[in-house]
Write a protein that holds these residues in place. Structure first.
Motif, PDB file in Angstrom:
ATOM      1  N   MET A 208       0.821  -1.208   0.000  1.00 48.13           N
ATOM      2  CA  MET A 208       0.000   0.000   0.000  1.00 48.13           C
ATOM      3  C   MET A 208       0.854   1.257   0.000  1.00 48.13           C
ATOM      4  N   ASP A 209       2.176   1.112  -0.094  1.00 51.02           N
ATOM      5  CA  ASP A 209       3.066   2.255  -0.067  1.00 51.02           C
ATOM      6  C   ASP A 209       2.971   3.107  -1.331  1.00 51.02           C
ATOM      7  N   ALA A 210       2.370   2.569  -2.380  1.00 55.45           N
ATOM      8  CA  ALA A 210       2.214   3.345  -3.613  1.00 55.45           C
ATOM      9  C   ALA A 210       1.075   4.365  -3.486  1.00 55.45           C
ATOM     10  N   LEU A 211       0.291   4.221  -2.415  1.00 54.49           N
ATOM     11  CA  LEU A 211      -0.761   5.205  -2.158  1.00 54.49           C
ATOM     12  C   LEU A 211      -0.073   6.484  -1.699  1.00 54.49           C
TER      13      LEU A 211
ATOM     14  N   TYR B   8       2.209   4.462  15.356  1.00 59.59           N
ATOM     15  CA  TYR B   8       1.535   5.030  14.180  1.00 59.59           C
ATOM     16  C   TYR B   8       0.022   5.046  14.384  1.00 59.59           C
ATOM     17  N   ILE B   9      -0.482   4.014  14.993  1.00 60.75           N
ATOM     18  CA  ILE B   9      -1.930   3.864  15.155  1.00 60.75           C
ATOM     19  C   ILE B   9      -2.471   4.792  16.236  1.00 60.75           C
TER      20      ILE B   9
ATOM     21  N   VAL C  19       4.467  -0.129   8.267  1.00 62.86           N
ATOM     22  CA  VAL C  19       3.220   0.600   8.453  1.00 62.86           C
ATOM     23  C   VAL C  19       3.142   1.655   7.349  1.00 62.86           C
ATOM     24  N   PRO C  20       2.023   1.717   6.622  1.00 66.25           N
ATOM     25  CA  PRO C  20       1.925   2.708   5.536  1.00 66.25           C
ATOM     26  C   PRO C  20       2.174   4.127   6.046  1.00 66.25           C
TER      27      PRO C  20
END
Length: 152
Positions: free
Chosen positions: A52-55, A102-103, A75-76
């Motif tokens: 999901m890092d391309a987001l 992060y959360i 973690v994204p």
């Protein structure tokens, strides 16, 4: 049933059987869904990485529910850009880095479900507390020996 002519009008979507090679198309499609409130992404296999890092650093800003089922390398980076997120479920993530810092930065998180989400050290550290967290569910953490709650 009303037909959606424009994908940007979608508010709720679940995507299954995702493969690693789909990352660019997946992230581009998600970025174009500006009104999205609910997103569920499930990999085809628990051993394939959910990339999901391309987001970009600006995911759909109205996102309230995020379910990611698949292995994550990290973690994204866009997690901090989810101010409206109220529910987060990470399953099979098997992160080596503690995801809690992060959360816990998510200001409206009320429900957090983590299943086999962390394989790093033997502990999870809750240092800042969650302002609105009402439900915390942790299960299937074979390496976890200790949970540290410092404040909140």
């Amino acid at each position: 049933m009303k037909r959606i002519r424009n994908m940007t009008q979608l508010k709720r979507i679940g995507i299954t059987n995702v493969r690693e090679v789909d990352k660019e198309d997946l992230c581009t499609a998600i970025q174009n869904m500006s009104l999205l409130h609910y997103l569920s992404v499930m990999m085809i296999d628990e051993d394939e990485y959910l990339r999901m890092d391309a987001l970009s650093s600006t995911p759909p800003r109205y996102l309230k529910v995020l379910i990611l089922v698949g292995k994550l390398e990290k973690v994204p980076c866009w997690f901090h850009s989810l101010p409206n997120l109220s529910t987060l479920l990470l399953r099979w993530s098997r992160l080596t880095e503690d995801p809690i810092p992060y959360i816990q930065a998510l200001p409206n998180l009320g429900r957090l479900h983590l299943c086999n989400a962390y394989e790093g050290g033997g502990q999870l550290r809750f240092s800042e507390g969650f302002h609105k967290l009402g439900i915390l569910r942790l299960w299937n953490f074979p390496q976890l020996n200790k949970i540290i709650i410092e404040r909140g």
